[in-house]
Design an enzyme around this catalytic site. Structure first.
Site: not given
Length: 336
Positions: A178, A191
């Site tokens: 990401s 995350y």
């Protein structure tokens, strides 16, 4: 001709040569990126996290291109939905990347369905969860373990299990990280930790496997409106984790700060729905003769997060914190 004029002409020629060299470099690079490996009908690809979102779309796209696709799904419904309408080359299977027995069964199924000596052309580690959002001291060790179990250990375990087959095919590993694996934000620390780990693992793995003719590629999407970002569920869990935190923590932040935090999280509702951009990057990493090592995907990734990666921390911190209301305890201390 004067010496000054000669120096000007020399500088002009040097500048033109530099511009020409740069243009030639980008043109050649663009041309090389268009070359593909071909023989898709003789290549086998495994994709995890195919119940919905990028994984589901990618599995269908690869099937339409002629690849033999193994699609790992967490649910029976995901398996049924994907298998329906797919080609005879397509095989959807149940797979929880946190369970060693599921991974072992996936390897067994792949070995039974590919010709001896063919190997696996590509492993796409796409399965992931968003994990909790909230204040850092509202998270327990269990919160972090749940996210890392899927987003980090799932990637590692799948890679280790399929590496012998990838070596046979001189194949490729595509790990979905990401843009938040390059820069952390305060709303979803578990995350971002998991995606930083994927980045570090992928970099080390790429350098380790280079001599083994197995390449490693990283996708770094920005914010996309997948099922990972179910706002109703996210809001519910934010309040649940806040209410489960110690009373002292709840008092320190206060309801006003919590309300402001959830308002900022709602901005995620404006995330991109152009899933094809991520799928196209996946397909390029799998099919290109000269794939990129990293794929940064999305307008926010390119125009907002990427510049923040290289700015001084005091600037990036200011940009990422500007919209937040301070905790009640911090305001009270400031006023005393």
């Amino acid at each position: 001709m004067s010496i000054q004029m000669e120096d000007c002409l020399l500088s002009y020629k040097t500048a033109l040569m530099a511009v020409g060299a740069a243009a030639a470099y980008y043109i050649i690079r663009w041309f090389l990126w268009q070359l593909t490996v071909g023989d898709y009908d003789r290549k086998y690809v495994f994709v995890t996290g195919c119940d919905s979102g990028f994984g589901k779309l990618l599995a269908k796209r690869l099937d339409s291109l002629g690849f033999h696709v193994f699609a790992g799904c967490l649910t029976e419904k995901g398996v049924t939905d994907l298998q329906t309408g797919s080609s005879g080359r397509f095989k959807a299977i149940l797979l929880d990347v946190t369970k060693s027995e599921d991974i072992a069964m996936a390897v067994k199924i792949v070995k039974e369905n590919i010709p001896p000596g063919t190997g696996l052309w590509s492993l796409v580690n796409n399965a992931g969860i968003s994990g909790p959002l909230g204040f850092p001291d509202c998270f327990t060790r269990k919160h972090y373990e749940q996210v890392l179990d899927v987003n980090m250990y799932g990637v590692i375990d799948m890679t280790n299990a399929f590496l012998p087959l990838l070596r046979e095919a001189n194949g490729r590993i595509i790990n979905v990280a990401s843009v938040l694996g390059r820069i952390s934000i305060r709303t979803c620390i578990p995350y971002t930790i998991s995606k930083h780990a994927v980045e570090a693992y992928s970099d080390g793995l790429r350098r380790s496997l280079r001599s083994q003719k197995v390449s490693v590629h990283i996708l770094e999407p920005g914010l996309f409106k997948t099922e990972l970002f179910n706002l109703d569920l996210i809001m519910k869990n934010i309040y649940k984790d806040f209410d489960a935190a110690p009373a002292e923590t709840q008092e320190y932040y206060g309801r006003k700060c919590l309300k402001d935090f959830t308002w900022v999280v709602k901005l995620m509702g404006f995330a991109s729905s152009q899933f094809h951009k991520v799928v196209n990057s996946h397909v390029h990493a799998i099919t290109a003769k000269y794939p990129k090592y990293r794929y940064l995907v999305g307008y926010d990734a390119h125009c907002y997060f990427w510049p923040l990666m290289y700015l001084p921390e005091w600037i990036s911190d200011f940009c990422l914190d500007i919209e937040f209301v301070p905790p009640a305890g911090a305001q009270k201390k400031k006023n005393n």
